[in-house]
Motif scaffolding. Sequence first.
Motif, PDB file in Angstrom:
ATOM      1  N   LEU A 168      -8.296 -69.126 -30.738  1.00 59.71           N
ATOM      2  CA  LEU A 168      -6.925 -69.608 -30.384  1.00 59.71           C
ATOM      3  C   LEU A 168      -6.259 -70.836 -30.746  1.00 59.71           C
ATOM      4  N   LYS A 169      -5.319 -70.962 -31.446  1.00 63.01           N
ATOM      5  CA  LYS A 169      -4.601 -72.281 -31.654  1.00 63.01           C
ATOM      6  C   LYS A 169      -4.003 -72.888 -30.472  1.00 63.01           C
ATOM      7  N   ARG A 170      -3.780 -72.120 -29.607  1.00 62.14           N
ATOM      8  CA  ARG A 170      -3.173 -73.064 -28.544  1.00 62.14           C
ATOM      9  C   ARG A 170      -3.732 -72.123 -27.368  1.00 62.14           C
ATOM     10  N   LYS A 171      -4.232 -73.140 -26.083  1.00 58.41           N
ATOM     11  CA  LYS A 171      -4.853 -72.568 -24.946  1.00 58.41           C
ATOM     12  C   LYS A 171      -4.298 -73.170 -23.725  1.00 58.41           C
ATOM     13  N   ILE A 172      -3.641 -71.853 -23.135  1.00 58.87           N
ATOM     14  CA  ILE A 172      -2.934 -72.261 -21.795  1.00 58.87           C
ATOM     15  C   ILE A 172      -3.898 -71.780 -20.562  1.00 58.87           C
ATOM     16  N   LEU A 173      -4.075 -72.783 -19.768  1.00 58.68           N
ATOM     17  CA  LEU A 173      -5.024 -72.253 -18.860  1.00 58.68           C
ATOM     18  C   LEU A 173      -4.273 -72.157 -17.316  1.00 58.68           C
ATOM     19  N   LEU A 174      -4.465 -70.735 -16.788  1.00 59.06           N
ATOM     20  CA  LEU A 174      -3.657 -70.359 -15.620  1.00 59.06           C
ATOM     21  C   LEU A 174      -4.642 -70.100 -14.483  1.00 59.06           C
ATOM     22  N   GLU A 175      -4.481 -70.947 -13.427  1.00 57.47           N
ATOM     23  CA  GLU A 175      -5.200 -70.894 -12.285  1.00 57.47           C
ATOM     24  C   GLU A 175      -4.422 -70.615 -11.052  1.00 57.47           C
ATOM     25  N   ASP A 176      -4.690 -69.583 -10.224  1.00 62.14           N
ATOM     26  CA  ASP A 176      -3.913 -69.286  -9.082  1.00 62.14           C
ATOM     27  C   ASP A 176      -2.445 -69.327  -9.301  1.00 62.14           C
ATOM     28  N   GLY A 177      -1.950 -68.755 -10.313  1.00 58.19           N
ATOM     29  CA  GLY A 177      -0.669 -68.515 -10.761  1.00 58.19           C
ATOM     30  C   GLY A 177       0.131 -69.725 -11.357  1.00 58.19           C
ATOM     31  N   LYS A 178      -0.519 -70.644 -11.589  1.00 62.90           N
ATOM     32  CA  LYS A 178      -0.141 -71.962 -12.017  1.00 62.90           C
ATOM     33  C   LYS A 178      -0.645 -72.564 -13.516  1.00 62.90           C
TER      34      LYS A 178
END
Length: 232
Positions: free
Chosen positions: A213-223
């Motif tokens: 990935l060139k961009r990593k978006i971390l999602l935890e409990d819907g946020k």
Amino acid sequence: MKNSEIISIKGLIKRFSIGKGYFTALNGIDLSFDKGQFAGVVGPSGSGKTTLLNIIGSLDSPTEGIANVLGQDVNKLSTKKAAILRRKHMGFIFQTYNLLPVYTVFENVEFPLLLLKMSGAKRKKAVMDALDWVGITDKVKSRPAQLSGGECQRVAIARAMVKKPELVLADEPTANLDSENSHHILQTMENLNKELQTTFIFATHDDKVIKYLKRKILLEDGKVTSDDIITN
Ligand SMILES: Nc1ncnc2c1ncn2[C@@H]1O[C@H](COP(=O)(O)OP(=O)(O)O)[C@@H](O)[C@H]1O
Ligand SMILES: [Mg+2]
């Protein structure tokens, strides 16, 4: 929206009703994506990745907030307009391939083009080009049951890419693949991203995908708890 921005999500909330109550799967998401990004929504199982991808793909609608995708507010689209948006501009890759078992490899990849009413000669060229991208032109006449998991997933990528969509959404695309096949598939997608400027958004918790990935978006409990551009 900026010129290069193809997705803009603001204050997105998604609640599912369960019995008399509800469950909040997405709890206030603000995100935007630029054309040509190779981005992944990562996070543990149940964090809301699939829900977010489904809303971006106009397969589901927000409870609150706005998701503007390729110039359209997905919440305001009729079922028919949403289908047209998907058919013309988006490609989908799922963990279970979703190939049609009675169709050959060629026919599976041709399917999205039939919906676009493209001429036979143009279709044939586009299908063969797409099969060439994923390196599977020798299997045109095979049916899914005759292919390995990695080959099925490559056909699914060809099917998602055949119309050269602006946006490809891939939900756990490597879940059923060994590491060699996963790398091959990620490299194929990376090449298509570079050559065609296709925007890719993954939902995954697989490290083999995450490292591409060139961009990593971390999602935890819907946020969204972090959002990083990866430079290496
Ligand atoms: N249609 C639905 N009805 C009720 N709850 C749902 C529905 N879809 C998803 N959920 C719940 O929302 C949460 C997020 O699900 P999902 O987006 O599939 O997570 P992920 O893809 O990250 O594993 C989970 O707790 C799941 O059980
Ligand atoms: Mg999921």
